[in-house]
Design an enzyme around this catalytic site. Structure first.
Site, mmCIF file in Angstrom:
data_model
loop_
_atom_site.group_PDB
_atom_site.id
_atom_site.type_symbol
_atom_site.label_atom_id
_atom_site.label_comp_id
_atom_site.label_asym_id
_atom_site.label_seq_id
_atom_site.Cartn_x
_atom_site.Cartn_y
_atom_site.Cartn_z
ATOM 1 N N HIS A 106 0.866 -1.206 0.000
ATOM 2 C CA HIS A 106 0.000 0.000 0.000
ATOM 3 C C HIS A 106 0.891 1.241 0.000
ATOM 4 C CE1 HIS A 106 -3.855 2.127 1.379
ATOM 5 N NE2 HIS A 106 -2.947 3.083 1.214
ATOM 6 N N HIS A 108 1.589 5.407 -1.656
ATOM 7 C CA HIS A 108 1.263 6.597 -2.456
ATOM 8 C C HIS A 108 2.566 7.222 -2.939
ATOM 9 C CE1 HIS A 108 -2.942 6.807 -0.907
ATOM 10 N NE2 HIS A 108 -2.398 6.227 0.137
ATOM 11 N N LYS A 119 -9.543 -0.074 -5.550
ATOM 12 C CA LYS A 119 -9.483 0.590 -4.244
ATOM 13 C C LYS A 119 -10.791 1.331 -4.002
ATOM 14 C CE LYS A 119 -7.825 2.261 -0.436
ATOM 15 N NZ LYS A 119 -6.711 3.134 -0.170
ATOM 16 N N HIS A 150 -10.492 1.402 1.916
ATOM 17 C CA HIS A 150 -10.268 2.407 2.961
ATOM 18 C C HIS A 150 -11.479 2.265 3.882
ATOM 19 C CE1 HIS A 150 -8.677 6.253 4.658
ATOM 20 N NE2 HIS A 150 -9.863 6.151 5.232
ATOM 21 N N HIS A 178 -4.569 -0.445 5.987
ATOM 22 C CA HIS A 178 -4.051 0.353 7.116
ATOM 23 C C HIS A 178 -4.957 0.287 8.350
ATOM 24 C CE1 HIS A 178 -6.815 3.148 5.216
ATOM 25 N NE2 HIS A 178 -5.976 3.493 4.277
ATOM 26 N N ASP A 183 1.423 2.665 3.505
ATOM 27 C CA ASP A 183 0.581 3.855 3.320
ATOM 28 C C ASP A 183 1.432 5.125 3.376
ATOM 29 O OD1 ASP A 183 -1.762 5.194 2.719
ATOM 30 O OD2 ASP A 183 -2.390 5.397 4.803
HETATM 31 O O1 DOR Z 1 -3.330 9.687 5.685
HETATM 32 C C1 DOR Z 1 -3.665 9.313 4.561
HETATM 33 N N1 DOR Z 1 -3.119 9.863 3.459
HETATM 34 N N2 DOR Z 1 -4.624 8.394 4.444
HETATM 35 C C2 DOR Z 1 -5.122 8.068 3.256
HETATM 36 O O2 DOR Z 1 -6.020 7.261 3.222
HETATM 37 C C3 DOR Z 1 -4.679 8.743 2.027
HETATM 38 C C4 DOR Z 1 -3.341 9.290 2.175
HETATM 39 C C5 DOR Z 1 -2.940 10.250 1.061
HETATM 40 O O3 DOR Z 1 -3.259 10.007 -0.090
HETATM 41 O O4 DOR Z 1 -2.264 11.235 1.368
HETATM 42 ZN ZN ZN Z 2 -3.371 5.085 1.505
#
Ligand code: DOR
Ligand code: ZN
Length: 357
Positions: A21, A23, A107, A144, A182, A255
């Site tokens: 997971h 980003h 997702k 989520h 998460h 995450d």
């Molecule tokens: O804290 C987070 N940031 N939780 C998420 O679900 C998305 C993520 C983000 O994309 O910055």
């Molecule tokens: Zn995430």
């Protein structure tokens, strides 16, 4: 896993891990963050919450190519792509996803639950036909898991999502592969434990390392603000027990979510913790503190691959106990990125990047 000493271990060699997971954002951000992940992980599941969201296979594959272009030469790193589920996703896209080996699943973002979730789902009932298609075509659902009802306390949103949404989905689609992402609560751990092998969860390093006290220790700490929020200590302890249990339904997903310092440190700061710079060092410290270094390899390198039906990585990665001080910031576009554990000493680091797969 091999080690040179059991107690006071100085090095730890494990099958190369995967981050299930992650980003990385897009465009100019990629060269700042993709190298961090690709020095530690062989593969990562990339979240689709760009603006606009990545809803189609062809968009995801173009995005995957942009990520690959930011991988430093000589490293093997495969981004696996998740698609963003919307109320207008056609069943044909589920079939497209099922037919592409680098598309890992869909997702689900409840609309308004988190960063860039505006295109997400308002009513889960409306997308039951998509769950049906995903079950039929064996396309996993990555959740989520938080409700967005403004009357539900922010610390209860995961628990209520499980009760109101996830239990009915689980019951209606028993063969659908579901990953509750998460997880942050004891209730989430219990939900996973109480279900079959089609149900799994990712656990971040920051939810293992901290509870909600840390967010307010000595003043408000915007770089610990993430969603779902850090919870009470009893929940943190339940997550640690799950992570070190050896149960294959729990696996690593950082995450890691980069946001610039100026977007985090403002009157309405955005959610996300950046952990990709030192992800394995952070996890290994938690496992070591809990006398569970022998369970790290399963959690980081085997359980996730098995759940997604991927081959285990052929290469290995070695962590060495060699204290280092985490930088206070990294460059990020024309701003900076404040990592978790900024300026703190970490005891472990990656010795070798993985060999070819
Ligand atoms: O804290 C987070 N940031 N939780 C998420 O679900 C998305 C993520 C983000 O994309 O910055
Ligand atoms: Zn995430």
């Amino acid at each position: 896993m091999s080690n040179d000493r059991i107690k006071g271990m100085k090095s730890l060699t494990i099958v190369s891990p995967d981050d299930m997971h992650l980003h990385v954002r897009d465009g100019a951000s990629l060269p700042y963050v993709v190298p961090h992940s690709s020095r530690q992980f062989s593969r990562a599941i990339i979240m689709p919450n760009l603006v606009p969201p990545v809803t189609q296979v062809k968009q995801a594959i173009a995005y995957q190519q942009r990520i690959l272009a930011a991988v430093p030469p000589g490293l093997n790193f495969l981004p696996l792509m998740a698609l963003y589920l919307t109320e207008t996703t056609p069943v044909s896209e589920v079939i497209n996803a099922a037919n592409h080996p680098d598309i890992i699943g869909f997702k689900l973002y409840p609309a308004g639950a988190t960063t860039h979730s505006g295109a997400g789902v308002n009513s889960l009932n409306r997308i039951y036909p998509l769950f049906e298609a995903m079950q039929e075509h064996q396309v996993p659902l990555l959740c989520h898991g938080e409700v967005t009802d403004k009357d539900i306390d922010v610390f209860d949103r995961e628990r209520v999502f499980i009760e109101q949404e996830l239990i009915p989905i689980r019951r209606t689609f028993p063969d659908l592969r579901i990953i509750l992402e998460h997880i942050t609560t004891r209730e989430a751990v219990d939900f996973i434990l109480g279900n079959n092998e089609n149900t799994a969860a990712t656990i971040t390093a920051h939810h293992l390392m901290y509870n909600r006290n840390a967010m307010f220790k000595g003043g408000i700490k915007p770089h610990l603000y993430c969603l779902p929020l850090l919870k009470r200590n009893i929940h943190q302890q339940a997550l640690i027990r799950a992570a070190i249990s050896g149960d294959s339904r729990f696996f690593l997903g950082t995450d890691s979510a980069p946001h610039s310092k100026s977007r985090k440190e403002q009157s309405c700061g955005c959610a996300g913790c950046y952990t990709a710079h030192a992800a394995l060092a952070l996890y290994v410290e938690v496992f070591e503190d809990n006398n569970a270094l022998d369970k790290l390899e399963g959690f980081a390198s085997k359980h996730g691959a098995a759940f997604y039906g991927l081959q285990q990585n052929q290469s290995t990665l070695t962590l060495v106990r060699k204290p280092w001080t985490c930088p206070d910031h990294y460059e990020f576009n024309n701003d900076s990125l404040i990592p978790i554990a900024a300026s703190e000493q970490l005891n472990w680091q990656v010795e070798h990047t993985q060999q070819s797969n």
